[in-house]
Scaffold this active site. Structure first.
Site, PDB file in Angstrom:
ATOM      1  N   CYS A 113       0.807  -1.223   0.000  1.00 23.73           N
ATOM      2  CA  CYS A 113       0.000   0.000   0.000  1.00 23.73           C
ATOM      3  C   CYS A 113       0.841   1.274   0.000  1.00 23.73           C
ATOM      4  O   CYS A 113       0.386   2.324  -0.429  1.00 23.73           O
ATOM      5  CB  CYS A 113      -0.930   0.014   1.215  1.00 23.73           C
ATOM      6  SG  CYS A 113      -2.078  -1.369   1.264  1.00 23.73           S
ATOM      7  N   HIS A 258      -4.097   6.977   0.511  1.00 23.89           N
ATOM      8  CA  HIS A 258      -4.260   5.599   0.050  1.00 23.89           C
ATOM      9  C   HIS A 258      -5.659   5.144   0.440  1.00 23.89           C
ATOM     10  O   HIS A 258      -6.111   5.375   1.566  1.00 23.89           O
ATOM     11  CB  HIS A 258      -3.203   4.710   0.707  1.00 23.89           C
ATOM     12  CG  HIS A 258      -3.558   3.265   0.678  1.00 23.89           C
ATOM     13  ND1 HIS A 258      -3.818   2.597  -0.502  1.00 23.89           N
ATOM     14  CD2 HIS A 258      -3.730   2.364   1.676  1.00 23.89           C
ATOM     15  CE1 HIS A 258      -4.122   1.342  -0.211  1.00 23.89           C
ATOM     16  NE2 HIS A 258      -4.078   1.179   1.091  1.00 23.89           N
ATOM     17  N   ASN A 288      -9.916  -1.166  -2.756  1.00 18.58           N
ATOM     18  CA  ASN A 288      -8.513  -0.892  -2.435  1.00 18.58           C
ATOM     19  C   ASN A 288      -7.631  -1.538  -3.499  1.00 18.58           C
ATOM     20  O   ASN A 288      -7.512  -2.756  -3.568  1.00 18.58           O
ATOM     21  CB  ASN A 288      -8.189  -1.456  -1.053  1.00 18.58           C
ATOM     22  CG  ASN A 288      -6.752  -1.211  -0.628  1.00 18.58           C
ATOM     23  OD1 ASN A 288      -5.938  -0.705  -1.392  1.00 18.58           O
ATOM     24  ND2 ASN A 288      -6.430  -1.581   0.600  1.00 18.58           N
TER      25      ASN A 288
END
Length: 334
Positions: A113, A258, A288
């Site tokens: 991430c 993010h 995501n």
């Protein structure tokens, strides 16, 4: 030393839309439960045979067009992903085989991430020193092939989607614009709270029937621990880059976090006092996409007129490792 800046952006997501109701037909979940837990309504999943580098190629071509460049102008490629198309070599070299890149350096990073934050910082330092001028920074992820589409894996499966985002970074015209400050951090003690265990590099054969039965090939996450760590780390990193550059949160025009979870995004915004209109959230339609989330957010914010030349843009991320960091930009594109 010169600052770096973003010269062009591009992204790609697969055409296949997977809604929460689609997931509810696969295992025990519901649209209401997923939206309440994460803010996600739908995500994109690749069709069989699509590679992460296929998505990255399309996003890269769009970023080059946006920057008014060709691959001849690019001096280096940095590819961030948690799921390489093959075990080795890396995706950057595979992409090199699909695009007319020449013999430029091609680097993979595995910061999940936080890949875009780490990759942009690496690119910034190469540009600062003058070693390279124009660097392609890529975040591309295929999650859908590694999600457990059953009751046991639902907490993770509902969160992730596939996609790619690319920025072209190069020298800024002034040291007062472009990437003003960065920070990178990690705490390996949390490595097992968000991970994929198999294949095991130290085990003979690397994959066994026992690993398959345990679900070691699927993503595992301790959601509560990740959430408890993510919010304060986001805030700390953002404050760090603002302090380095001599700004405050009130100076920020736009925050592109993010896209881990809408609850994390809005908790960070609330903690720092950022109003909703200054925060980008597109997790509802993409889920995501880890390394791809921030460059996708930046590109969409530009297209929506939310990011203008001279704006102060802050990006931050927290993810597996644990790793986290932030970037502070004085935006230079119209």
């Amino acid at each position: 030393m010169r600052n770096s800046t973003i010269l062009g952006t591009g992204f790609y997501v697969p055409p296949r839309v997977v809604t929460n109701d689609d997931l509810a037909a696969m295992f025990d979940t519901s649209d209401e439960w997923i939206k309440e837990r994460s803010g996600i309504r739908e995500r994109r999943w690749v069709d069989p045979g699509t590679m992460s580098t296929d998505m990255a190629k399309i996003a890269a071509e769009r970023a080059l067009e946006d920057a008014g460049m060709t691959m001849d102008d690019i001096d280096m490629v940095i590819f961030g992903t948690l799921n390489p198309d093959i075990h080795f070599p890396g995706c950057a070299c595979l992409l090199q085989s699909k695009m007319e890149m020449g013999n430029i350096p091609a680097l993979d990073i595995r910061q999940q991430c936080s890949s875009f934050i780490y990759a942009s910082t690496i690119a910034d330092n190469f540009i600062k020193t003058g070693m390279y001028d124009n660097i392609m920074v890529i975040g591309s992820e295929i999650h859908s092939t590694g999600l457990e589409k059953a009751d046991r894996g639902r907490d993770v499966t509902v969160l992730f989607g596939d996609g790619a985002g690319v920025t072209i970074m190069g020298p800024a015209a002034s040291e007062k614009e472009g990437l003003l400050a960065t920070c990178l951090h990690a705490d390996g003690k949390g490595w097992d709270k968000l991970c994929v265990m198999a294949p095991y590099g130290y085990v003979e054969g690397r994959v066994t029937e026992e690993m398959i039965e345990r679900g070691d090939l699927f993503t595992k996450m301790d959601g509560r621990t990740v959430f408890k760590n993510a919010v304060p780390r986001f805030c700390e990193a953002m404050k760090e880059v603002l302090d380095k550059a001599g700004y405050t949160i009130d100076d920020v025009a736009l925050f592109t976090p993010h896209q881990a979870n809408d609850r994390i995004t809005w908790m960070v915004a609330k903690t720092l006092g950022l109003p909703k209109e200054k925060v980008v959230s597109n997790i509802g339609k993409y889920g995501n996409t880890t390394a791809a989330t921030i460059p996708i957010c930046i590109h969409e914010a530009r297209g929506e007129g939310r990011l203008k030349k001279g704006d102060l843009l802050i990006c931050a991320s927290f993810g597996a490792g644990f790793t986290w960091g932030a970037l502070l930009w004085k935006w230079t594109l119209d």
